[in-house]
Design an enzyme around this catalytic site. Structure first.
Site, PDB file in Angstrom:
ATOM      1  N   LYS A   1     -27.519 -66.350  15.931  1.00  0.00           N
ATOM      2  CA  LYS A   1     -28.420 -64.083  15.904  1.00  0.00           C
ATOM      3  C   LYS A   1     -27.099 -64.065  14.994  1.00  0.00           C
ATOM      4  O   LYS A   1     -27.696 -62.814  14.313  1.00  0.00           O
ATOM      5  CB  LYS A   1     -28.479 -64.038  17.250  1.00  0.00           C
ATOM      6  CG  LYS A   1     -29.669 -65.176  17.642  1.00  0.00           C
ATOM      7  CD  LYS A   1     -30.344 -64.933  18.992  1.00  0.00           C
ATOM      8  CE  LYS A   1     -29.188 -64.868  20.083  1.00  0.00           C
ATOM      9  NZ  LYS A   1     -28.699 -66.130  20.380  1.00  0.00           N
TER      10      LYS A   1
ATOM     11  N   ARG B   1     -12.314 -72.247  23.556  1.00  0.00           N
ATOM     12  CA  ARG B   1     -12.408 -71.426  24.309  1.00  0.00           C
ATOM     13  C   ARG B   1     -13.315 -72.259  25.501  1.00  0.00           C
ATOM     14  O   ARG B   1     -13.416 -72.866  25.455  1.00  0.00           O
ATOM     15  CB  ARG B   1     -12.979 -70.741  23.961  1.00  0.00           C
ATOM     16  CG  ARG B   1     -12.656 -69.466  23.120  1.00  0.00           C
ATOM     17  CD  ARG B   1     -13.563 -68.184  22.782  1.00  0.00           C
ATOM     18  NE  ARG B   1     -14.662 -68.201  23.003  1.00  0.00           N
ATOM     19  CZ  ARG B   1     -16.364 -67.847  22.514  1.00  0.00           C
ATOM     20  NH1 ARG B   1     -15.632 -66.152  22.961  1.00  0.00           N
ATOM     21  NH2 ARG B   1     -17.100 -68.148  22.724  1.00  0.00           N
TER      22      ARG B   1
ATOM     23  N   ARG C   1     -25.002 -72.719  30.005  1.00  0.00           N
ATOM     24  CA  ARG C   1     -25.828 -71.857  29.252  1.00  0.00           C
ATOM     25  C   ARG C   1     -27.262 -71.660  27.932  1.00  0.00           C
ATOM     26  O   ARG C   1     -27.379 -70.161  28.533  1.00  0.00           O
ATOM     27  CB  ARG C   1     -24.847 -70.894  28.146  1.00  0.00           C
ATOM     28  CG  ARG C   1     -23.061 -70.343  28.709  1.00  0.00           C
ATOM     29  CD  ARG C   1     -22.489 -70.154  27.462  1.00  0.00           C
ATOM     30  NE  ARG C   1     -22.217 -69.716  26.500  1.00  0.00           N
ATOM     31  CZ  ARG C   1     -22.144 -69.277  25.147  1.00  0.00           C
ATOM     32  NH1 ARG C   1     -20.955 -70.518  24.789  1.00  0.00           N
ATOM     33  NH2 ARG C   1     -22.494 -69.008  23.445  1.00  0.00           N
TER      34      ARG C   1
ATOM     35  N   ARG D   1     -33.651 -59.174  26.625  1.00  0.00           N
ATOM     36  CA  ARG D   1     -32.826 -60.636  27.293  1.00  0.00           C
ATOM     37  C   ARG D   1     -34.189 -60.892  27.856  1.00  0.00           C
ATOM     38  O   ARG D   1     -33.543 -62.280  28.490  1.00  0.00           O
ATOM     39  CB  ARG D   1     -31.950 -60.598  27.363  1.00  0.00           C
ATOM     40  CG  ARG D   1     -31.281 -59.921  28.336  1.00  0.00           C
ATOM     41  CD  ARG D   1     -29.741 -60.389  29.061  1.00  0.00           C
ATOM     42  NE  ARG D   1     -29.327 -61.272  29.058  1.00  0.00           N
ATOM     43  CZ  ARG D   1     -28.014 -62.025  28.773  1.00  0.00           C
ATOM     44  NH1 ARG D   1     -26.918 -61.391  28.891  1.00  0.00           N
ATOM     45  NH2 ARG D   1     -28.409 -63.629  29.205  1.00  0.00           N
TER      46      ARG D   1
ATOM     47  N   ARG E   1     -16.252 -75.378  17.868  1.00  0.00           N
ATOM     48  CA  ARG E   1     -15.252 -74.597  17.310  1.00  0.00           C
ATOM     49  C   ARG E   1     -13.815 -74.365  17.509  1.00  0.00           C
ATOM     50  O   ARG E   1     -13.764 -75.193  19.419  1.00  0.00           O
ATOM     51  CB  ARG E   1     -15.996 -73.191  18.227  1.00  0.00           C
ATOM     52  CG  ARG E   1     -17.682 -72.834  16.744  1.00  0.00           C
ATOM     53  CD  ARG E   1     -18.023 -71.377  17.375  1.00  0.00           C
ATOM     54  NE  ARG E   1     -17.872 -71.425  19.282  1.00  0.00           N
ATOM     55  CZ  ARG E   1     -19.307 -69.938  19.758  1.00  0.00           C
ATOM     56  NH1 ARG E   1     -20.016 -69.583  18.358  1.00  0.00           N
ATOM     57  NH2 ARG E   1     -19.090 -69.553  20.540  1.00  0.00           N
TER      58      ARG E   1
END
Length: 222
Positions: free
Chosen positions: A13, A161, A172, A88, A127
């Site tokens: 996004k 992370r 999430r 949201r 990542r």
């Protein structure tokens, strides 16, 4: 154009919002930027938000809504904007409708970036970040470093992370499905949702989005 951008974590996004806002000549308004700006400038809303954040509590909707309202009333947003991360949830979506109605305007489209859940997990869990302040990001599959665990640019250590661990990513996603995904049906009832695949290269997704919004090459020739 007044656009809301939605999609799960890892849908790209932020990247797409920046490109689309530039192509459409409208400001990119992200929730993260709103919080940083208000806290950094010491605004009344920023101070309230910081109090909740310091206490480890969620910032109430009314504060986020107030920040978004103030930003949308700035001169550069008079002809449109692209909202990223707001609304949201349903309460924020209803508040946004009220804000726009009072201003005598309305949304033009809600762009839904669609990505399979397994791909989201693969994108985020793969990542690797550079520990130095360079901010360089790699991916074990899509953009691997020349030497495993080492930043190609500055030689810093690459790490994953905690937010990017697979179990955290799936949590999430659960939050997204519970809190944010319902706004897609809310806007579908208004005939505003345009869904596109967010798979492929960044430029391909941007072109797909522009065409879906009626601003692609075909629209230009019409």
């Amino acid at each position: 154009m007044r656009i809301v951008l939605v999609g799960p974590p890892g849908a790209g996004k932020g990247t797409q919002a920046a490109y689309l806002a530039e192509n459409l000549s409208i400001p990119h308004i992200s929730t993260g930027d709103l919080f940083r700006a208000n806290i950094g400038q010491g605004t009344r809303l920023g101070q309230k938000a910081q109090e909740y954040m310091r206490a480890g509590q969620l910032v109430p909707d009314e504060i986020t809504i107030g920040m978004a309202k103030d930003r949308m009333e700035q001169p550069d947003a008079a002809e449109g904007f692209l909202l990223d991360g707001f609304p949201r949830n349903i309460a924020q979506a209803e508040a946004l409708d009220g804000i726009l109605s009072e201003a005598g305007t309305a949304l033009n489209a809600v762009l839904d970036l669609e990505v399979p859940e397994d791909e989201v997990v693969k994108r985020i869990a793969g990542r690797r970040m550079c520990r130095n302040d360079s901010g360089h990001i790699f991916h074990v599959q899509y953009n691997p470093p020349k030497t495993e665990g080492v930043c190609d640019v500055c030689g810093g250590e690459l790490y994953q992370r905690e937010d990017d661990h697979e179990d955290t990513v799936r949590k999430r996603l659960e939050v997204y499905h519970t809190e944010t995904e319902p706004i897609i049906d809310y806007y579908k009832a208004q005939g505003l949702v345009v869904t596109i695949s967010a798979l492929g290269k960044v430029a391909e997704v941007t072109q797909r989005a522009m065409e879906a919004l009626g601003r692609g090459p075909e629209a230009s020739r019409a």
